[in-house]
Scaffold this active site. Structure first.
Site, mmCIF file in Angstrom:
data_model
loop_
_atom_site.group_PDB
_atom_site.id
_atom_site.type_symbol
_atom_site.label_atom_id
_atom_site.label_comp_id
_atom_site.label_asym_id
_atom_site.label_seq_id
_atom_site.Cartn_x
_atom_site.Cartn_y
_atom_site.Cartn_z
ATOM 1 N N ASP A 70 -2.365 -28.483 28.045
ATOM 2 C CA ASP A 70 -1.532 -28.763 29.218
ATOM 3 C C ASP A 70 -0.780 -27.515 29.647
ATOM 4 O O ASP A 70 -0.260 -26.776 28.812
ATOM 5 C CB ASP A 70 -0.508 -29.856 28.884
ATOM 6 C CG ASP A 70 -1.174 -31.211 28.739
ATOM 7 O OD1 ASP A 70 -2.222 -31.418 29.372
ATOM 8 O OD2 ASP A 70 -0.652 -32.043 27.979
ATOM 9 N N TYR A 162 4.190 -15.418 49.830
ATOM 10 C CA TYR A 162 3.100 -15.128 48.888
ATOM 11 C C TYR A 162 3.063 -13.629 48.580
ATOM 12 O O TYR A 162 2.988 -13.221 47.416
ATOM 13 C CB TYR A 162 1.761 -15.581 49.485
ATOM 14 C CG TYR A 162 0.568 -15.294 48.606
ATOM 15 C CD1 TYR A 162 0.252 -16.129 47.536
ATOM 16 C CD2 TYR A 162 -0.236 -14.177 48.831
ATOM 17 C CE1 TYR A 162 -0.839 -15.859 46.722
ATOM 18 C CE2 TYR A 162 -1.333 -13.895 48.026
ATOM 19 C CZ TYR A 162 -1.635 -14.745 46.975
ATOM 20 O OH TYR A 162 -2.711 -14.473 46.157
ATOM 21 N N LYS A 166 3.660 -11.640 44.918
ATOM 22 C CA LYS A 166 2.699 -10.739 44.270
ATOM 23 C C LYS A 166 3.264 -9.329 44.146
ATOM 24 O O LYS A 166 2.978 -8.631 43.165
ATOM 25 C CB LYS A 166 1.379 -10.740 45.054
ATOM 26 C CG LYS A 166 0.635 -12.075 44.998
ATOM 27 C CD LYS A 166 0.258 -12.450 43.573
ATOM 28 C CE LYS A 166 -0.560 -13.726 43.499
ATOM 29 N NZ LYS A 166 -0.906 -14.100 42.127
HETATM 30 N N1 LIG Z 1 -8.493 -16.217 46.379
HETATM 31 C C1 LIG Z 1 -8.004 -15.067 46.785
HETATM 32 O O1 LIG Z 1 -8.325 -14.561 47.898
HETATM 33 C C2 LIG Z 1 -7.058 -14.290 45.908
HETATM 34 C C3 LIG Z 1 -6.828 -12.938 46.221
HETATM 35 C C4 LIG Z 1 -5.944 -12.218 45.432
HETATM 36 C C5 LIG Z 1 -5.317 -12.806 44.365
HETATM 37 N N2 LIG Z 1 -5.551 -14.125 44.095
HETATM 38 C C6 LIG Z 1 -4.816 -14.700 42.983
HETATM 39 O O2 LIG Z 1 -5.733 -15.059 41.963
HETATM 40 C C7 LIG Z 1 -5.234 -16.187 41.233
HETATM 41 C C8 LIG Z 1 -6.300 -17.259 41.155
HETATM 42 O O3 LIG Z 1 -6.599 -17.687 42.478
HETATM 43 P P1 LIG Z 1 -7.969 -18.410 42.849
HETATM 44 O O4 LIG Z 1 -8.526 -17.726 44.021
HETATM 45 O O5 LIG Z 1 -8.797 -18.599 41.638
HETATM 46 O O6 LIG Z 1 -7.412 -19.798 43.384
HETATM 47 P P2 LIG Z 1 -7.615 -21.296 42.842
HETATM 48 O O7 LIG Z 1 -9.014 -21.536 42.478
HETATM 49 O O8 LIG Z 1 -6.959 -22.139 43.860
HETATM 50 O O9 LIG Z 1 -6.765 -21.279 41.499
HETATM 51 C C9 LIG Z 1 -5.374 -21.385 41.461
HETATM 52 C C10 LIG Z 1 -5.044 -22.205 40.244
HETATM 53 O O10 LIG Z 1 -3.622 -22.232 40.077
HETATM 54 C C11 LIG Z 1 -3.306 -23.497 39.557
HETATM 55 N N3 LIG Z 1 -1.920 -23.859 39.777
HETATM 56 C C12 LIG Z 1 -1.237 -23.942 40.939
HETATM 57 N N4 LIG Z 1 0.005 -24.394 40.706
HETATM 58 C C13 LIG Z 1 0.094 -24.601 39.369
HETATM 59 C C14 LIG Z 1 1.109 -25.084 38.510
HETATM 60 N N5 LIG Z 1 2.320 -25.452 38.978
HETATM 61 N N6 LIG Z 1 0.858 -25.178 37.193
HETATM 62 C C15 LIG Z 1 -0.342 -24.839 36.692
HETATM 63 N N7 LIG Z 1 -1.358 -24.398 37.457
HETATM 64 C C16 LIG Z 1 -1.137 -24.272 38.777
HETATM 65 C C17 LIG Z 1 -4.198 -24.451 40.324
HETATM 66 O O11 LIG Z 1 -4.275 -25.647 39.584
HETATM 67 P P3 LIG Z 1 -4.584 -27.065 40.283
HETATM 68 O O12 LIG Z 1 -6.057 -27.055 40.417
HETATM 69 O O13 LIG Z 1 -4.041 -28.040 39.277
HETATM 70 O O14 LIG Z 1 -3.854 -27.074 41.588
HETATM 71 C C18 LIG Z 1 -5.507 -23.668 40.360
HETATM 72 O O15 LIG Z 1 -6.317 -23.987 39.276
HETATM 73 C C19 LIG Z 1 -3.960 -16.627 41.943
HETATM 74 O O16 LIG Z 1 -2.835 -16.083 41.286
HETATM 75 C C20 LIG Z 1 -4.098 -15.984 43.316
HETATM 76 O O17 LIG Z 1 -2.837 -15.744 43.913
HETATM 77 C C21 LIG Z 1 -6.418 -14.874 44.820
#
Ligand SMILES: NC(=O)c1ccc[n+]([C@@H]2O[C@H](COP(=O)([O-])OP(=O)(O)OC[C@H]3O[C@@H](n4cnc5c(N)ncnc54)[C@H](OP(=O)(O)O)[C@@H]3O)[C@@H](O)[C@H]2O)c1
Length: 257
Positions: A70, A162, A166
């Protein structure tokens, strides 16, 4: 335990449902040597099912087990509890800090929504980094992979909260790297651009858009090389060297705000 080739034996993904976090874990599984992947998040069944679909079906020994614990980043002490649970059967060698939310326009306009996002992306992420470092220092080794973003390198109006989250996380990790020099604990800052994932689903892609598997390949190469920062795709390092230095009026025009 990390094997003689430097491959992590046990990987913990904080934000275990993350497309990018899962892709990073799957990449290490594909490269071999991983005995266990622990996915920490709010939806255990869904996380594990998605990881099973993503992981290589013919990974080196085919033996990497998947476990879930968890983790709700909004809960006090969540990272410490998840790390302790993942370490119950032995050292965790690599921790990926992946939980995050992109937010909506509301998160840039309403104070309570902004603090909610900062609580997950910045406060909880800093907490996770510190708890991971404590654990790694106690066990004498470990690697942290922290998901920052190019959005924090020059923050634009449409992604104010956001981007600020970051920027704060990235700056904190940069400073932590100074403290960790020579301590046997590595921290890799990952600065992806636009990545096609659940987070960006339905959004128009930005230039140099990439996918989770490509980010994972960049991360694996950076870990192998012992680098401190990785941009994904790598060209963004040079793009942002220019964007960061643009005069504000030009930045506003090119960033769309
Ligand atoms: N996608 C992009 O373009 C991008 C670019 C740069 C950096 N990033 C960063 O990379 C990381 C991963 O992003 P991603 O693209 O893989 O997005 P993603 O698939 O939406 O993953 C984000 C994860 O964060 C979890 N999360 C959100 N709130 C939470 C909480 N309160 N407690 C525990 N888990 C929580 C979500 O869980 P749930 O499924 O339970 O909601 C989800 O599994 C993030 O930090 C994001 O800011 C993403």
């Amino acid at each position: 335990m990390t094997n003689s080739l430097g491959a992590p034996g046990r990987i913990l993904v904080l934000g275990g449902g993350s497309d990018i976090g899962q892709a990073i874990a799957a990449r290490f599984v594909e490269d071999g040597g991983v005995q266990q992947v622990v996915l920490a998040g709010r939806r255990p069944g869904d996380m594990a099912e998605r990881f099973d679909a993503r992981r290589p079906q013919d990974d080196a020994a085919g033996t990497a087990q998947v476990a879930t614990v968890d983790y709700d980043a909004t809960q006090p002490g969540a990272a410490a509890k998840a790390i302790a649970a993942a370490s119950a059967d032995g050292d965790v060698d690599l921790i990926v800090v992946a939980a995050g939310v992109l937010g909506t326009d509301e998160h840039n306009r309403l104070a309570h929504r902004a603090t909610e996002l900062l609580g997950i992306n910045l406060v909880a992420a800093v907490e996770a980094v510190m708890e991971a470092i404590d654990r790694f220092e106690a066990q004498g080794h470990g690697r942290l992979v922290v998901l920052s973003s190019v959005a924090g390198l020059r923050v634009r109006g449409g992604l104010a909260t956001y981007g600020a989250s970051k920027a704060g996380l990235d700056a904190f990790c940069r400073a932590m790297q100074q403290r960790l020099a020579g301590a046997g604990v590595d921290l890799l800052i990952v600065r992806p651009g636009f990545v096609h994932s659940a987070m960006t689903d339905g959004l128009p892609p930005a230039p140099f858009a990439t996918d989770p598997a490509s980010v994972a390949a960049d991360v694996a190469a950076a870990v192998a090389a012992g680098r401190a920062v990785v941009w994904s795709p790598p060209v963004l390092r040079w793009v942002f060297a220019i964007l960061r230095n643009l005069p504000e009026p030009i930045w506003r025009r090119v960033s769309g705000r």
